[in-house]
Design an enzyme around this catalytic site. Sequence first.
Site, PDB file in Angstrom:
ATOM      1  N   GLY A  46      -5.098  14.787  -7.050  1.00 47.84           N
ATOM      2  CA  GLY A  46      -6.083  14.291  -6.924  1.00 47.84           C
ATOM      3  C   GLY A  46      -7.365  15.038  -8.130  1.00 47.84           C
ATOM      4  O   GLY A  46      -8.652  14.208  -8.242  1.00 47.84           O
ATOM      5  N   GLU A 100     -10.241  21.743  -5.895  1.00 44.75           N
ATOM      6  CA  GLU A 100      -9.411  20.343  -4.860  1.00 44.75           C
ATOM      7  C   GLU A 100     -10.444  19.525  -5.182  1.00 44.75           C
ATOM      8  O   GLU A 100     -11.971  19.174  -5.180  1.00 44.75           O
ATOM      9  CB  GLU A 100      -9.612  21.562  -3.561  1.00 44.75           C
ATOM     10  CG  GLU A 100      -8.849  20.260  -2.742  1.00 44.75           C
ATOM     11  CD  GLU A 100      -7.656  20.048  -2.931  1.00 44.75           C
ATOM     12  OE1 GLU A 100      -7.691  19.045  -3.889  1.00 44.75           O
ATOM     13  OE2 GLU A 100      -6.252  20.200  -2.093  1.00 44.75           O
ATOM     14  N   ASP A 101     -10.349  17.923  -4.356  1.00 43.57           N
ATOM     15  CA  ASP A 101     -10.754  16.685  -4.993  1.00 43.57           C
ATOM     16  C   ASP A 101     -11.548  16.838  -3.085  1.00 43.57           C
ATOM     17  O   ASP A 101     -12.452  16.108  -3.512  1.00 43.57           O
ATOM     18  CB  ASP A 101      -9.978  15.527  -4.880  1.00 43.57           C
ATOM     19  CG  ASP A 101      -8.625  15.375  -3.729  1.00 43.57           C
ATOM     20  OD1 ASP A 101      -8.250  16.909  -3.280  1.00 43.57           O
ATOM     21  OD2 ASP A 101      -7.487  14.303  -4.419  1.00 43.57           O
ATOM     22  N   ASP A 104     -10.699  17.662   3.967  1.00 51.49           N
ATOM     23  CA  ASP A 104     -10.870  16.885   5.079  1.00 51.49           C
ATOM     24  C   ASP A 104     -11.225  17.616   6.564  1.00 51.49           C
ATOM     25  O   ASP A 104     -11.926  17.826   7.154  1.00 51.49           O
ATOM     26  CB  ASP A 104      -9.759  16.031   4.376  1.00 51.49           C
ATOM     27  CG  ASP A 104     -10.051  14.502   5.457  1.00 51.49           C
ATOM     28  OD1 ASP A 104     -10.851  14.666   5.826  1.00 51.49           O
ATOM     29  OD2 ASP A 104      -8.751  13.995   6.452  1.00 51.49           O
ATOM     30  N   LYS A 132     -15.532  16.807   4.343  1.00 53.01           N
ATOM     31  CA  LYS A 132     -16.179  15.743   5.246  1.00 53.01           C
ATOM     32  C   LYS A 132     -16.714  16.884   6.615  1.00 53.01           C
ATOM     33  O   LYS A 132     -15.289  17.150   6.853  1.00 53.01           O
ATOM     34  CB  LYS A 132     -14.681  15.075   5.880  1.00 53.01           C
ATOM     35  CG  LYS A 132     -14.477  13.948   4.573  1.00 53.01           C
ATOM     36  CD  LYS A 132     -13.600  12.721   5.068  1.00 53.01           C
ATOM     37  CE  LYS A 132     -13.370  11.876   3.649  1.00 53.01           C
ATOM     38  NZ  LYS A 132     -12.357  11.662   4.308  1.00 53.01           N
ATOM     39  N   VAL A 154     -12.256   7.580   0.506  1.00 49.32           N
ATOM     40  CA  VAL A 154     -12.612   7.128   0.227  1.00 49.32           C
ATOM     41  C   VAL A 154     -12.433   7.231  -0.920  1.00 49.32           C
ATOM     42  O   VAL A 154     -10.649   7.615  -0.899  1.00 49.32           O
ATOM     43  CB  VAL A 154     -14.481   8.270  -0.505  1.00 49.32           C
ATOM     44  CG1 VAL A 154     -15.198   8.797  -0.038  1.00 49.32           C
ATOM     45  CG2 VAL A 154     -13.491   9.798  -0.505  1.00 49.32           C
ATOM     46  N   ASP A 160      -6.843   8.296  -4.910  1.00 50.24           N
ATOM     47  CA  ASP A 160      -5.834   7.708  -4.670  1.00 50.24           C
ATOM     48  C   ASP A 160      -5.887   7.039  -3.067  1.00 50.24           C
ATOM     49  O   ASP A 160      -6.463   7.081  -2.119  1.00 50.24           O
ATOM     50  CB  ASP A 160      -5.177   7.262  -4.896  1.00 50.24           C
ATOM     51  CG  ASP A 160      -3.747   8.376  -4.053  1.00 50.24           C
ATOM     52  OD1 ASP A 160      -4.485   9.628  -3.727  1.00 50.24           O
ATOM     53  OD2 ASP A 160      -2.718   8.222  -3.337  1.00 50.24           O
ATOM     54  N   ARG A 166      -7.016   5.812  -8.797  1.00 46.86           N
ATOM     55  CA  ARG A 166      -7.849   7.222  -8.999  1.00 46.86           C
ATOM     56  C   ARG A 166      -8.261   6.933 -10.374  1.00 46.86           C
ATOM     57  O   ARG A 166      -9.181   8.179 -10.933  1.00 46.86           O
ATOM     58  CB  ARG A 166      -6.153   8.371  -9.872  1.00 46.86           C
ATOM     59  CG  ARG A 166      -5.354   8.896  -8.801  1.00 46.86           C
ATOM     60  CD  ARG A 166      -4.358   9.125  -8.888  1.00 46.86           C
ATOM     61  NE  ARG A 166      -2.891   9.560  -8.090  1.00 46.86           N
ATOM     62  CZ  ARG A 166      -3.429  10.700  -6.719  1.00 46.86           C
ATOM     63  NH1 ARG A 166      -4.406  10.848  -6.438  1.00 46.86           N
ATOM     64  NH2 ARG A 166      -2.060  10.443  -5.751  1.00 46.86           N
TER      65      ARG A 166
HETATM   66  P1  5GP Z   1      -7.045  17.944   4.533  1.00 45.69           P
HETATM   67  O1  5GP Z   1      -7.762  17.309   5.900  1.00 45.69           O
HETATM   68  O2  5GP Z   1      -6.024  18.869   4.595  1.00 45.69           O
HETATM   69  O3  5GP Z   1      -7.932  18.671   3.770  1.00 45.69           O
HETATM   70  O4  5GP Z   1      -6.654  16.566   3.259  1.00 45.69           O
HETATM   71  C1  5GP Z   1      -5.309  16.905   2.751  1.00 45.69           C
HETATM   72  C2  5GP Z   1      -5.348  15.825   1.419  1.00 45.69           C
HETATM   73  O5  5GP Z   1      -5.614  14.002   2.111  1.00 45.69           O
HETATM   74  C3  5GP Z   1      -6.654  15.861  -0.030  1.00 45.69           C
HETATM   75  O6  5GP Z   1      -6.185  16.653  -0.649  1.00 45.69           O
HETATM   76  C4  5GP Z   1      -5.987  14.225  -0.008  1.00 45.69           C
HETATM   77  O7  5GP Z   1      -5.701  14.119  -0.928  1.00 45.69           O
HETATM   78  C5  5GP Z   1      -6.497  13.130   1.128  1.00 45.69           C
HETATM   79  N1  5GP Z   1      -7.931  13.206   1.797  1.00 45.69           N
HETATM   80  C6  5GP Z   1      -8.236  13.431   2.934  1.00 45.69           C
HETATM   81  N2  5GP Z   1      -9.611  12.678   2.885  1.00 45.69           N
HETATM   82  C7  5GP Z   1      -9.230  11.794   2.017  1.00 45.69           C
HETATM   83  C8  5GP Z   1     -10.108   9.845   1.363  1.00 45.69           C
HETATM   84  O8  5GP Z   1     -10.718  10.122   2.317  1.00 45.69           O
HETATM   85  N3  5GP Z   1      -9.457  10.041   0.635  1.00 45.69           N
HETATM   86  C9  5GP Z   1      -8.664  10.038  -0.783  1.00 45.69           C
HETATM   87  N4  5GP Z   1      -8.381   8.845  -1.572  1.00 45.69           N
HETATM   88  N5  5GP Z   1      -7.740  10.966  -0.134  1.00 45.69           N
HETATM   89  C10 5GP Z   1      -8.433  11.968   1.093  1.00 45.69           C
END
Ligand code: 5GP
Length: 175
Positions: A46, A100-101, A104, A132, A154, A160, A166
Amino acid sequence: MINILDKTFVPFISRSSIESRIAELADLICKDYEGRNPVFIVVLNGAFLFAGELVKNISLTCEITFIRFSSYSQTESTGNVRQIIGMEESIENRDIIIVEDIVDTGLTMAHLLKQIKDFSPKSVEIATLLHKPDALKTPIDMRYVGFEIDNKFVVGYGLDYDGFGRNLDSLYVLA
Ligand code: 5GP
């Protein structure tokens, strides 16, 4: 508005806004790391576009390396723990910036930080394009955040939906 598979997404953050915010983050990083040679650890897939734009604006002498999480998962008492793969360079005693992208829930980043710290770096900071705050489940100290966004899905600019989207040059949000 765009359709990806079964979902409709609407424009969210434009390419120009993303690029100018990334340039601001890069300036901040250059000031913070003046005289040092950090290692950017880019989390695939990402973060590839964010990282590309970020490092183009970095004037420091730095290294850039790429990691990803293994596709298998190993269950521990805390849940699913995926191991990082691709850490070939030694980062012992180095200044690390994780790229990191999106952060969340923060659970992925918490696991990543734990694994990176096992390599005994000198320092570790995080640069994430998106965050977020309302979704965060574990405290994560993020020094470089592009945009704090609502808890909505998003896509685009590296992120993606089921493997697609992407390549979009701006960010879209689920309608
Ligand atoms: P975490 O919940 O562990 O912080 O997020 C892990 C992964 O979930 C992120 O690196 C990303 O790949 C995916 N992710 C979380 N929120 C989103 C979103 O809104 N859109 C997309 N495309 N991926 C997300």
